[in-house]
Scaffold this motif. Structure first.
Motif, mmCIF file in Angstrom:
data_model
loop_
_atom_site.group_PDB
_atom_site.id
_atom_site.type_symbol
_atom_site.label_atom_id
_atom_site.label_comp_id
_atom_site.label_asym_id
_atom_site.label_seq_id
_atom_site.Cartn_x
_atom_site.Cartn_y
_atom_site.Cartn_z
ATOM 1 N N ARG A 7 0.858 -1.181 0.000
ATOM 2 C CA ARG A 7 0.000 0.000 0.000
ATOM 3 C C ARG A 7 0.898 1.236 0.000
ATOM 4 O O ARG A 7 1.797 1.371 0.829
ATOM 5 C CB ARG A 7 -0.904 0.011 1.221
ATOM 6 C CG ARG A 7 -1.882 -1.150 1.303
ATOM 7 C CD ARG A 7 -3.087 -0.944 0.403
ATOM 8 N NE ARG A 7 -3.897 0.197 0.832
ATOM 9 C CZ ARG A 7 -4.957 0.647 0.164
ATOM 10 N NH1 ARG A 7 -5.307 0.066 -0.971
ATOM 11 N NH2 ARG A 7 -5.637 1.675 0.619
ATOM 12 N N ALA A 47 -4.267 7.198 -1.583
ATOM 13 C CA ALA A 47 -3.728 5.869 -1.299
ATOM 14 C C ALA A 47 -4.081 4.909 -2.430
ATOM 15 O O ALA A 47 -5.133 5.018 -3.062
ATOM 16 C CB ALA A 47 -4.273 5.349 0.026
ATOM 17 N N SER A 48 -3.193 3.944 -2.683
ATOM 18 C CA SER A 48 -3.438 2.931 -3.711
ATOM 19 C C SER A 48 -2.576 1.717 -3.406
ATOM 20 O O SER A 48 -1.750 1.725 -2.487
ATOM 21 C CB SER A 48 -3.149 3.480 -5.113
ATOM 22 O OG SER A 48 -1.868 4.059 -5.159
ATOM 23 N N LYS A 49 -2.725 0.681 -4.224
ATOM 24 C CA LYS A 49 -2.020 -0.577 -3.998
ATOM 25 C C LYS A 49 -1.223 -0.955 -5.239
ATOM 26 O O LYS A 49 -1.720 -0.886 -6.363
ATOM 27 C CB LYS A 49 -3.022 -1.688 -3.667
ATOM 28 C CG LYS A 49 -2.398 -3.050 -3.419
ATOM 29 C CD LYS A 49 -3.469 -4.097 -3.135
ATOM 30 C CE LYS A 49 -2.866 -5.481 -2.924
ATOM 31 N NZ LYS A 49 -3.900 -6.502 -2.670
#
Length: 608
Positions: free
Chosen positions: A248, A260-262
């Motif tokens: 993450r 936020a992102s993955k």
């Protein structure tokens, strides 16, 4: 009471990595050198079929022989990964250069053994020296009959001194190369060696990436790409911390917000291929998938401790053009994408990839203001869109002015012209009306001279085609941004008017023959025209509406074969750059996948 002292952070090194960029002027051989480096590093198999100039992957790059997009590759030599970035050599694509230099720790300065350092060399080298990058100098094409490597090396030293290089940067290693043959030598009179000697010097001279072992993830985004399987790819270099598949992360936006992102996939580079890996560490140049809302210059950071890096800053655009929907009677017949929604999507997609392009909406929803570094950059964008199936109309280019201390300023260009001595007067006369001021002249030997002018940017629109015509194709032009100066006054436009079709129809040889004395035609018999289309250039300053579709009336007093004896002058077909230069403020260039047409903004004569 004494102030608490903070212990300095000890930086660690990635000794198994070197990051370098190759910088050079147009046509000095940098893409050819990268070819040779890739072959001699063993990246390609013995029976693998590979095109020449493999780094020029765009069709326009191969056709024009120039690099437009900065691209990176990787070479492994004796356990050390050398990431090599091939950068554009034209000043209009300086935005590519500026973001590329953020990736690397050293530069290979490639200079032609005959021409020496030219304007774009100076432009990119100044950026590299300001960034504190370590240089290596390669003098290429030493096999040319007019090569003068010793003099060129002196010119390189002079250039470094003029740009304020430090003593460490002045102590650069020098190689004499023939990139086409893939050989180099350390001394001018030495023996040719394979490029392994160059690889060893890169490892010994270019400093390895350094990083703070306690730093969280910091990945600077320098490019965006797309993959049909994993979607958008974020390309950049890790300056701190590590990144893993499935981690993450947070995108630190330029406006201060965070998203936020993955991370779904991580790619490393090997030769021209992307290789999927599970993790990457400081100094690595990688591509990451799973990050959707991101722009060039932003930073991917650790979710728990975001520390954004300084964003990439590029020079402001100097030229703008209006891109609008094609609303001519021929609209929609040749292209796939003709609506304002498709045009808007494509332009804003370009602004995500190209940091030197700026897109603004206008007072009408089907027209967009596109600003860039120069005429070449914008024409490359138009040509790319045309080949993708877009139809659009272009307005006359306009320079972007500034008001400084209450005085109107305009962008200036440094123009260098290499030409035979007999054309010096002709070149000077061409630039006089365009407010060009000669700064310096240099004798190059072999009957050629180099002239330096300072000219307003608007005075150079379309200059290349005129120079090639008046010097019979012997002149070579280089241009470079030279800042801003007070407005230089009016520059005369073309002194001729336009021949405008007054009706829809097919061009006839009879009408072309009758109109030949009126001016120069841009159409040929059999072409279909519409009312308001510009079909030629009038000899007089005013516009003239003409019937280019008129047919010969036959009677029994004339033979029907009389037209066979008509001898027509071939039409002058304009290229995209020539068409952009030709139009006036009330005219447009209609661009379709099959043709370039000139037209009036108001098609009906009563509306002009």
């Amino acid at each position: 009471m004494t102030a608490a002292t903070v212990a300095p952070v000890e930086l660690e090194e990635r000794t198994d990595i070197r990051n370098v960029a190759i910088i050079a002027h147009v046509d000095h051989g940098k893409t050819t050198l990268v070819d040779a480096m890739l072959w001699q590093s063993g990246i390609f198999g013995e029976h693998e079929s590979v095109n020449e100039r493999v780094m020029d992957s765009i069709d326009l790059e191969r056709e024009r022989g120039i690099t437009i997009m900065a691209k990176n590759t990787a070479i492994v030599y004796r356990g050390t990964r050398i990431n090599v970035v091939d950068t554009p050599g034209h000043a209009d694509f300086g935005g590519e250069v500026e973001r590329t230099l953020a990736l690397v720790d050293g530069v290979l300065l490639l200079v032609d053994a005959s021409e020496g350092p030219l304007p774009q060399t100076r432009f990119v080298l100044s950026k590299a020296l300001e960034a504190g990058l370590t240089p290596l100098v390669l003098i290429n094409k030493i096999d040319r009959s007019d090569a003068r490597p010793s003099e060129v090396l002196d010119l390189v030293y002079d250039l470094f001194i003029d740009l304020g290089a430090s003593e460490e940067q002045l102590d650069f290693p020098v190689f004499y190369c023939n990139a086409r043959r893939g050989v180099c030598r350390r001394e001018l009179d030495g023996e040719d060696q394979p490029l392994a000697a160059l690889f060893e010097e890169i490892i010994a001279t270019v400093p390895p990436p350094t990083y703070d072992p306690s730093s969280p993830l910091q990945l600077l985004v320098t490019s965006l790409d797309y993959d049909d399987y994993v979607g958008r790819l974020v390309v950049g270099r890790i300056f701190g911390g590590s990144i893993e598949k499935g981690q993450r992360v947070v995108t630190c936006k330029l406006d201060g917000s965070m998203i936020a992102s993955k991370v779904t996939v991580i790619y490393s580079y090997k030769g021209l291929q992307r290789i999927e890996v599970n993790e990457a560490h400081p100094g690595d140049i990688i591509a990451v998938a799973g990050i959707e809302d991101v722009a060039i210059g932003e930073t991917l950071c650790d979710l728990g401790s975001p520390r954004p890096l300084p964003p990439i800053r590029v020079e402001e655009p100097t030229l703008s053009m209006r891109f609008s929907v094609n609303d001519s009677p021929a609209a929609g017949k040749e292209g796939r994408y003709v609506t304002s929604r498709k045009l808007r999507e494509r332009l804003y997609k370009e602004s995500l990839h190209n940091v030197a392009i700026r897109i603004d909406d206008t007072e009408t929803p089907d027209c967009f203001e596109v600003a860039g570094r120069g005429e070449l950059q914008l024409s490359i964008l138009v040509e790319t869109m045309r080949r993708e199936g877009y139809e659009l109309c272009l307005g006359k280019p306009q320079v972007l002015t500034r008001t400084i201390d209450g005085i109107l300023h305009e962008p200036m260009e440094l123009l260098m012209v290499d030409c035979p001595e007999e054309y010096v007067g002709t070149v000077s006369r061409q630039l006089g009306p365009r407010k060009g001021r000669m700064i310096e002249t240099t004798h190059l030997g072999s009957g050629r001279m180099r002239l330096e002018f300072k000219v307003p940017a608007r005075g150079l629109i379309g200059i290349r085609s005129q120079f090639l015509e008046v010097t019979r194709g012997t002149a070579i032009l280089f241009r470079l941004s030279a800042g801003y100066a007070p407005w230089c006054g009016d520059i005369p436009e073309r002194s001729t008017g336009s021949l405008v079709a007054d009706r829809v129809g097919r061009v006839t040889s009879f009408a072309c023959d009758r109109l030949a004395s009126r001016g120069v035609l841009h159409v040929a018999p059999g072409d279909v025209v519409y009312q308001g289309q510009i079909i030629g250039e009038n000899n007089r300053p005013s516009d003239l509406d003409v019937n280019i579709t008129k047919e010969k009336k036959l009677t029994n007093m004339r033979a029907a074969s009389a037209d066979d004896m008509v001898k027509l002058t071939p039409p002058r077909r304009l290229s995209l750059e020539e068409a952009i230069e030709f139009i006036r403020g009330d005219e447009l260039v209609e661009v379709t996948p099959k043709a370039f047409r000139l037209r009036k903004k108001a098609l009906h004569p009563g509306q002009r």
